[in-house]
Design a protein around this motif. Structure first.
Motif, PDB file in Angstrom:
ATOM      1  N   LEU A 195      40.558  45.345  33.918  1.00 39.28           N
ATOM      2  CA  LEU A 195      39.942  46.661  33.748  1.00 39.28           C
ATOM      3  C   LEU A 195      38.441  46.615  33.997  1.00 39.28           C
ATOM      4  O   LEU A 195      37.861  47.547  34.549  1.00 39.28           O
ATOM      5  CB  LEU A 195      40.206  47.180  32.329  1.00 39.28           C
ATOM      6  CG  LEU A 195      41.518  47.920  32.087  1.00 39.28           C
ATOM      7  CD1 LEU A 195      41.675  48.216  30.603  1.00 39.28           C
ATOM      8  CD2 LEU A 195      41.564  49.210  32.890  1.00 39.28           C
ATOM      9  N   THR A 196      37.808  45.537  33.603  1.00 37.39           N
ATOM     10  CA  THR A 196      36.363  45.409  33.782  1.00 37.39           C
ATOM     11  C   THR A 196      36.004  44.854  35.160  1.00 37.39           C
ATOM     12  O   THR A 196      34.843  44.513  35.395  1.00 37.39           O
ATOM     13  CB  THR A 196      35.775  44.487  32.696  1.00 37.39           C
ATOM     14  OG1 THR A 196      36.455  43.234  32.721  1.00 37.39           O
ATOM     15  CG2 THR A 196      35.909  45.115  31.327  1.00 37.39           C
ATOM     16  N   THR A 197      37.005  44.722  36.030  1.00 32.97           N
ATOM     17  CA  THR A 197      36.833  44.280  37.423  1.00 32.97           C
ATOM     18  C   THR A 197      36.286  42.863  37.522  1.00 32.97           C
ATOM     19  O   THR A 197      35.726  42.492  38.549  1.00 32.97           O
ATOM     20  CB  THR A 197      35.922  45.235  38.228  1.00 32.97           C
ATOM     21  OG1 THR A 197      34.581  45.142  37.753  1.00 32.97           O
ATOM     22  CG2 THR A 197      36.388  46.676  38.116  1.00 32.97           C
ATOM     23  N   VAL A 198      36.417  42.074  36.452  1.00 34.41           N
ATOM     24  CA  VAL A 198      35.966  40.685  36.491  1.00 34.41           C
ATOM     25  C   VAL A 198      36.971  39.817  37.229  1.00 34.41           C
ATOM     26  O   VAL A 198      36.618  38.972  38.046  1.00 34.41           O
ATOM     27  CB  VAL A 198      35.736  40.144  35.060  1.00 34.41           C
ATOM     28  CG1 VAL A 198      35.376  38.669  35.105  1.00 34.41           C
ATOM     29  CG2 VAL A 198      34.628  40.943  34.379  1.00 34.41           C
ATOM     30  N   GLY A 199      38.252  40.016  36.923  1.00 36.66           N
ATOM     31  CA  GLY A 199      39.297  39.236  37.558  1.00 36.66           C
ATOM     32  C   GLY A 199      39.652  37.998  36.754  1.00 36.66           C
ATOM     33  O   GLY A 199      38.781  37.390  36.138  1.00 36.66           O
ATOM     34  N   PHE A 200      40.920  37.670  36.727  1.00 36.68           N
ATOM     35  CA  PHE A 200      41.419  36.510  35.981  1.00 36.68           C
ATOM     36  C   PHE A 200      42.147  35.617  36.964  1.00 36.68           C
ATOM     37  O   PHE A 200      43.314  35.816  37.263  1.00 36.68           O
ATOM     38  CB  PHE A 200      42.348  36.990  34.847  1.00 36.68           C
ATOM     39  CG  PHE A 200      42.683  35.918  33.851  1.00 36.68           C
ATOM     40  CD1 PHE A 200      41.699  35.377  33.049  1.00 36.68           C
ATOM     41  CD2 PHE A 200      43.973  35.448  33.725  1.00 36.68           C
ATOM     42  CE1 PHE A 200      42.006  34.395  32.113  1.00 36.68           C
ATOM     43  CE2 PHE A 200      44.297  34.470  32.799  1.00 36.68           C
ATOM     44  CZ  PHE A 200      43.301  33.944  31.996  1.00 36.68           C
ATOM     45  N   GLY A 201      41.451  34.639  37.537  1.00 35.68           N
ATOM     46  CA  GLY A 201      41.972  33.859  38.645  1.00 35.68           C
ATOM     47  C   GLY A 201      43.189  33.035  38.327  1.00 35.68           C
ATOM     48  O   GLY A 201      43.986  32.715  39.219  1.00 35.68           O
ATOM     49  N   ASP A 202      43.380  32.651  37.067  1.00 38.82           N
ATOM     50  CA  ASP A 202      44.489  31.766  36.713  1.00 38.82           C
ATOM     51  C   ASP A 202      45.826  32.487  36.680  1.00 38.82           C
ATOM     52  O   ASP A 202      46.879  31.867  36.743  1.00 38.82           O
ATOM     53  CB  ASP A 202      44.232  31.117  35.354  1.00 38.82           C
ATOM     54  CG  ASP A 202      43.008  30.212  35.394  1.00 38.82           C
ATOM     55  OD1 ASP A 202      42.648  29.795  36.510  1.00 38.82           O
ATOM     56  OD2 ASP A 202      42.428  29.942  34.328  1.00 38.82           O
TER      57      ASP A 202
END
Length: 297
Positions: A195-202
């Motif tokens: 939602l915060t557009t950070v992204g969760f690469g794992d």
């Protein structure tokens, strides 16, 4: 005679340190700003290993010079007011203390086993950044806007939290442990960073439905970023318009004097009372609005 001399001496010192509206007070603030920025640069450079190894002695001496100057300033601020404890336990008094004391505390920790502790103590020097806040007059209006928007922002944040829990749970059901969504808390965390557009690469959705939901969440994230900005901006504009209307009304009725301020809207200056240490007095005021003490004895 001696008490009168001391009174005049304290009054002059108070004018230099606290009064930003006088020529000498402005020069003092400019020099103080310079040393605050210098201390921040020194701390930053010291954190770079290659620079610290080559110029450690120069940085160390510079840090001590700045620390001594801030120590002298701290002592002068205490002795120039009639109620020192009020300054010592004020917000800026605590910040001034925290920005100065770590270098002296380093004498109490010797030996290689205390290096980790020393590094933690050195991090306290970033409090000097907060000393800049007293010179940012517009921050008062921004603070008022945030306070006025606090209810709307809290409702918005609560809605975001609920949405994160709902979408996180849905993604856990859709993707499952096989695709990395091992449990609901981890799925909720994934939803928050998406939602915060950070992204969760794992973690990344593998199913078509999960990718569709993720696309919706990412688009929703851009809207979420805009909402609190719009709320605070609206309050900021409303506050500015209200201040302008009040100023125009006062000028039309000849009921106000021409007043300068850091904000350009609020009819207050940075004058400090030497007795109770409060600020924000009207220009040409002769007595403190809080304690009634004479401002220019």
């Amino acid at each position: 005679m001696e008490s009168q001399y001391k009174h005049n001496w304290q009054s002059k010192l108070h004018e230099i340190i606290y009064e930003a509206d006088t020529p000498i007070g402005k020069w003092f603030d400019v020099l103080l700003l310079f040393f605050i920025l210098l201390s921040i640069v020194l701390v930053m450079l010291e954190s770079v290993t290659s620079i610290d190894q080559q110029y450690h002695r120069v940085l160390y001496i510079g840090e001590w010079l700045v620390t001594i100057l801030f120590s002298v300033e701290y002592v002068l601020r205490i002795i120039s007011v009639k109620k020192p404890l009020k300054y010592v336990f004020s917000f800026f008094g605590i910040i001034d203390f925290l920005s100065t004391i770590p270098m002296y505390l380093s004498f109490l920790f010797v030996g290689s086993q205390a290096l980790v502790t020393l590094r933690a103590l050195r991090l306290l020097r970033v409090f000097r950044i907060l000393k800049l806040a007293r010179y940012l007059g517009a921050s008062n209006q921004l603070k008022d806007s945030i306070i006025a928007s606090r209810v709307k922002i809290m409702v918005f944040l609560f809605a975001v939290m609920i949405s994160s829990v709902i979408f996180g749970t849905i993604m856990y059901l859709v993707e499952g442990e096989a695709n990395g969504f091992d449990n609901i808390p981890k799925s909720v965390y994934w939803c928050v960073v998406t939602l915060t557009t950070v992204g969760f690469g794992d973690i990344a959705p593998q199913t078509a439905l999960g990718q569709l939901i993720t696309t919706f969440i990412m688009i929703l994230g851009y809207g979420i970023i805009a909402v609190p900005t719009g709320i605070v901006s609206a309050e900021y504009v409303r506050s500015s318009q209200k201040a302008d209307q009040e100023e125009e009304h006062l000028n039309q009725n000849n009921q106000s004097e021409r007043i300068q301020s850091n904000l350009g809207h609020v009819h207050l200056n940075s004058q400090h009372c030497a007795n109770c240490n409060v600020s924000d007095h009207r220009d040409k005021s002769e007595f403190c609005y809080s304690c009634g003490h004479e401002l220019h004895p």
